[in-house]
Design a protein around this motif. Structure first.
Motif, short mmCIF file in Angstrom:
data_model
loop_
_atom_site.label_atom_id
_atom_site.label_comp_id
_atom_site.label_asym_id
_atom_site.label_seq_id
_atom_site.Cartn_x
_atom_site.Cartn_y
_atom_site.Cartn_z
N CYS A 93 -14.21 9.22 37.28
CA CYS A 93 -14.06 10.57 36.64
C CYS A 93 -15.29 11.31 36.81
N SER A 95 -15.05 14.76 35.72
CA SER A 95 -14.97 15.91 34.96
C SER A 95 -15.85 16.01 33.72
N SER A 96 -15.71 17.15 33.14
CA SER A 96 -16.95 17.35 32.15
C SER A 96 -17.14 16.57 31.05
N SER A 97 -16.24 15.87 30.28
CA SER A 97 -16.61 15.08 29.38
C SER A 97 -17.38 13.53 29.97
N CYS A 98 -17.09 13.01 30.84
CA CYS A 98 -17.58 11.67 31.63
C CYS A 98 -18.59 12.26 31.98
N CYS A 134 -10.32 14.51 35.94
CA CYS A 134 -10.06 13.71 34.48
C CYS A 134 -8.80 12.95 34.62
N LEU A 135 -9.02 11.71 33.96
CA LEU A 135 -8.30 10.62 34.02
C LEU A 135 -7.28 10.85 32.52
N GLY A 136 -7.79 11.81 31.69
CA GLY A 136 -7.17 11.62 30.22
C GLY A 136 -7.63 10.62 29.36
N ALA A 137 -8.91 10.06 29.85
CA ALA A 137 -9.46 9.08 28.87
C ALA A 137 -10.78 9.70 28.56
N CYS A 138 -10.78 11.05 28.31
CA CYS A 138 -11.93 12.04 27.97
C CYS A 138 -12.70 11.28 26.82
N ALA A 143 -15.61 7.11 32.38
CA ALA A 143 -14.11 6.30 32.77
C ALA A 143 -13.82 6.32 33.99
S1 FES Z 1 -13.35 13.84 31.53
FE1 FES Z 1 -13.28 11.98 32.28
S2 FES Z 1 -11.40 11.31 31.49
FE2 FES Z 1 -11.34 13.23 30.87
#
Ligand code: FES
Length: 167
Positions: A93, A95-98, A134-138, A143
């Motif tokens: 992942c 995306s932003s959180s990861c 995003c894998l939904g494990a933010c 992740a």
């Molecule tokens: S940002 Fe990585 S799992 Fe949502």
């Protein structure tokens, strides 16, 4: 078409009878057969590991939709692989959180351990490494997903042990 017939597209792609029945089952779930495109693609991918171009018209034929409908979904959905992949696909992942939780360190550790970058497959055909949204494990970033399982947070130091479990 009888129950054991194979669906063969003009360019020779074969949908196995069992898969055809599964696709028809999905199709019959929906008012609009287009809604079953993603499940149909997943069914084909489960058997072959990826979805070759030749599978698109064959799937379309079973669903009774246009090939462009199937192609559009296959192109849009990042978990449908349009090229051959290794026995295990690692989706990292970005995306932003990861990204804010050491994504780059994890990516680099995976690349170093496997000797490949994104979009590549190890020489032994064991792993393919790909970025994914995003894998939904933010809340568990950074992740990644291997095959159908999500892992996180994965520290760079965890990578070797994690990969060891995949033959
Ligand atoms: S940002 Fe990585 S799992 Fe949502």
């Amino acid at each position: 078409m009888n129950d054991t017939a194979r669906t063969i597209a003009s360019d020779g792609f074969v949908i196995e009878p069992e898969d055809r029945r599964a696709i028809e089952h999905e199709r019959d779930h929906y008012e609009q057969p287009q809604a079953a495109c993603i499940e149909a693609l997943k069914i084909v991918q489960r058997r072959h590991g990826w979805v070759p171009d030749a599978a698109i018209p064959a799937i379309a034929e079973v669903l009774g939709v246009g090939p462009a409908d199937v192609e559009g979904v296959a192109t849009f959905y990042s978990l449908i692989f349009r090229q051959p992949v290794g026995r295990h696909v690692i989706l990292v992942c970005d995306s932003s959180s990861c990204f804010l939780n050491d994504y780059e360190e994890l990516r680099d550790a995976l690349s170093a351990e496997l000797g490949i970058g994104f979009g590549q497959t190890t020489a032994d055909g064991r792993f393919t490494l790909l970025p994914v949204c995003c894998l939904g494990a933010c809340d568990r970033g950074p992740a990644l997903m291997i095959d159908d399982c999500t892992y996180g947070p994965v520290a760079p130091g965890d990578v070797a042990d994690l990969l060891e479990g995949f033959a």
